[in-house]
Design an enzyme around this catalytic site. Structure first.
Site, PDB file in Angstrom:
ATOM      1  CD  GLU A  36      -2.062   5.297  53.819  1.00 41.35           C
ATOM      2  OE1 GLU A  36      -0.915   4.863  54.056  1.00 41.35           O
ATOM      3  OE2 GLU A  36      -2.385   5.767  52.711  1.00 41.35           O
ATOM      4  CG  ASN A 180      -1.513   8.957  47.824  1.00 40.33           C
ATOM      5  OD1 ASN A 180      -0.953   8.477  48.800  1.00 40.33           O
ATOM      6  ND2 ASN A 180      -2.828   9.084  47.764  1.00 40.33           N
ATOM      7  CG  ASP A 234      -3.074   5.505  49.254  1.00 38.02           C
ATOM      8  OD1 ASP A 234      -2.099   6.221  49.560  1.00 38.02           O
ATOM      9  OD2 ASP A 234      -4.133   5.508  49.907  1.00 38.02           O
TER      10      ASP A 234
END
Length: 305
Positions: A36, A180, A234
């Site tokens: 991430e 997000n 995301d």
């Protein structure tokens, strides 16, 4: 719809101008548990990203490969840089937003709102005026996999704006299920924010919303910019022409500023986030489950690195 190679899917002719059909999709590293928060460090010429469940941050340097940037990273998630080039990170473990100073010290920028602990700051962006904007869903406190399981203290999952000089922390949006990824349009007149609420509710949202940004930092005129499928949006980024490149279950989707789907980069794993980097900022770095991928594009990313 047409395909080029096995990783580019074209829905609109405009996508041809944004991509390089002969450019390969390259694997730079694999072995993360959930990769991430990629951020390009232009003055250093390298990429940093988070490996959340392994509680570490990794660094990729061209021609040298991958090494550990930070261990015991407090389950960091999203990363960006402030106007002075310092690393700003969202930490699930500490339920806070931090800044890494030039000497390596960690400064806590925000960990509470209205006297109560934040949920688990997720993604972050810095505006040209230095203000820090971040999302605060509950993913990092839902289990011990990406943080520490804990009760939610906030009344909701908010989008925040932080003034790093005064320390003023304010809620700018309070009607998200799971806010997000977020990013500004090139002229910063629009703030895009993903709602990935469908991760824990089949009927939950899986879209990106757009807001008009006022001079005072207030948001207005909310609208759904794009419904993302399959999966949920995301992390995402915006290029210099205002196109939005967002994560999805099976790859990276590219939307024009008018909301039209232009095309897709097909990725073998679920995509979590992405960022622009490289010498010309036209190299897309993609974090997807366990792997870091890269692809050269025909356009550069907006903002500074």
């Amino acid at each position: 719809m047409s395909m080029v190679g096995n990783h580019l899917e074209y829905c609109d002719r405009r996508f041809y101008e944004l991509t390089v059909p002969i450019a390969p999709l390259e694997t730079l590293h694999t072995g993360s548990r959930w990769a991430e928060g990629p951020v390009w460090i232009a003055d250093g010429g390298y990429l940093i990203w988070s490996d959340i469940p392994n509680n570490r941050m990794l660094r990729w340097v061209p021609d040298l490969g991958v090494g550990v940037y930070r261990i015991n990273a407090n389950y960091s998630n999203g990363n960006t840089r402030d106007r002075e080039g310092r690393l700003v990170s969202c930490e699930h473990g500490g339920r806070r937003v931090t800044r890494t100073e030039w000497d390596g010290r960690i400064t806590v920028l925000a960990d509470r709102y209205d006297g109560r602990r934040l949920n688990a700051p997720n993604d972050v962006v810095v505006k040209s005026d230095g203000s820090i904007w971040f999302t605060d869903p509950t993913y990092g406190i839902l289990s011990d996999y990406e943080g520490f399981k804990a009760p939610q203290e906030q009344d909701g999952c908010y989008v925040f704006r932080l003034d790093p000089v005064t320390g003023d922390l304010r809620v700018v949006a309070d009607d998200f299920v799971k806010p997000n990824g977020l990013a500004f349009s090139p002229d910063e007149s629009i703030l895009y924010v993903a709602d990935s609420g469908a991760t824990h509710d089949d009927n939950g949202p899986h879209h990106i919303r757009a807001f008009a940004v006022g001079d005072d930092g207030r948001l207005s005129r909310p609208r759904v910019f794009a419904e993302v499928s399959p999966g949920v949006p995301d992390g995402f980024r915006v290029d210099v022409e205002g196109n939005v490149w967002t994560s999805a279950r099976d790859g990276v989707l590219c939307y024009a500023p008018d909301g039209a789907l232009l095309g897709k980069i097909l990725i073998p794993q679920m995509v979590s986030n992405l960022t622009f980097g490289g010498v010309r900022r036209n190299q897309l770095f993609i974090t997807a489950t366990s792997t870091l991928y890269t692809l050269n594009l025909g356009i550069a990313g907006a903002g500074r690195a």
